[in-house]
Motif scaffolding. Structure first.
Motif: not given
Length: 301
Positions: A174-177, A269-280
């Motif tokens: 639901y979140q992805t869609l 911490r080696g995290f990469v910005w999330p690319a899947d959430d367009r709102s961010l």
């Protein structure tokens, strides 16, 4: 035929870094199209192809001379069902773990097409297995298919761990869609029933992002920070997204220095910005520009 299929399976397992060829795909599909075998409670065995199924009834077409005979059985009459291609389930799982996601998706698609009509008559472990398929579909170019798969699997799953995995897949679907009206109540239940230091921060991310969209920045920040504060050394799923939500919330509260600190901690911490959430994505641009402009002149909170 069985010797050929065994040879194909052996080659696939040995050469795990090679892409699935057209011939291999055809061989797998051929085996999965072989007849199933019903072991009935009265001791009889019937071999054939399922032509129609419902929740409590199955019709099997079996060859008879030049024609065929169609048998109808109630679910309560069936002891077990033997389905060809069982070894390919292990192969699909191996491919997932070794990063061959495209091939795993292709193989899972064939297995699901073969087995999904039979799921009401199979052990719950069969449905549990296809939670892997949901995750693969979510990462595919057509993630909307995940919803239909979940609806098929849900009535068949009984194991508590499998149910939790399916709940996660449902919420992530639901979140992805961007079906936020469906995602929010699930996320609220998720947060109410899960600890912030568990193996996943999914619910905190989804609910925090929802509060962010409604400009409830303090609540969004609190939700996103909980799994960050309690994170264990073991990698936590969706912790990257929680960092992004927390940074966006801090910027919404005009706590720019704190947002920059969170972003730098996230990078450390080696995290990469999330690319899947367009709102961010606007948040990433805003925080990187702020840090660039204030590298030598730190601002007081």
């Amino acid at each position: 035929m069985q010797l050929l299929l065994w040879a194909v399976t052996s080659v696939l397992i040995t050469h795990t870094n090679l892409a699935l060829s057209t011939d291999e795909h055809r061989a797998i599909k051929s085996e999965l199209s072989e007849p199933i075998i019903l072991q009935l409670k009265n001791g009889n065995r019937i071999s054939g192809h399922a032509i129609e199924t419902s929740e409590d009834q199955i019709q099997i077409a079996t060859a008879e001379g030049a024609g065929e005979i169609i048998y109808t059985f109630q679910g309560e009459d069936i002891q077990t069902i033997a389905i060809p291609g069982e070894s390919y389930k292990s192969l699909a799982t191996e491919w997932i773990h070794t990063g061959r996601h495209e091939d795993a998706l292709s193989l899972m698609s064939m297995l699901y097409a073969q087995r999904s009509p039979l799921l009401p008559f199979l052990p719950a472990s069969e449905s549990h297995f296809f939670t892997y398929y949901v995750d693969l579909v979510l990462d595919s170019p057509k993630p909307a298919r995940a919803i239909a798969i979940i609806q098929t699997l849900r009535p068949q799953i009984e194991n508590p761990d499998a149910l939790r995995a399916l709940e996660d897949s449902t919420l992530e679907s639901y979140q992805t869609l961007e079906l936020y009206d469906e995602a929010i109540p699930l996320a609220e239940n998720w947060v109410a029933s899960r600890k912030p230091f568990s193996e996943s921060a999914l619910g905190y991310y989804v609910l925090g992002a929802a509060r962010l969209r409604s400009e409830a920045y303090e609540e969004a920040l609190d939700l996103a920070l909980r799994p960050i504060v309690f994170a264990s050394p073991i990698p936590t799923d969706k912790l990257t997204e929680c960092y992004a939500v927390a940074i966006a919330a801090a910027l919404g509260l005009r706590e720019r220095v704190y947002a920059a600190t969170l972003y730098q901690e996230m990078q450390a911490r080696g995290f990469v910005w999330p690319a899947d959430d367009r709102s961010l994505q606007p948040t990433l641009k805003e925080i990187t520009e702020y840090i660039k402009d204030h590298e030598d002149t730190p601002e007081s909170p």
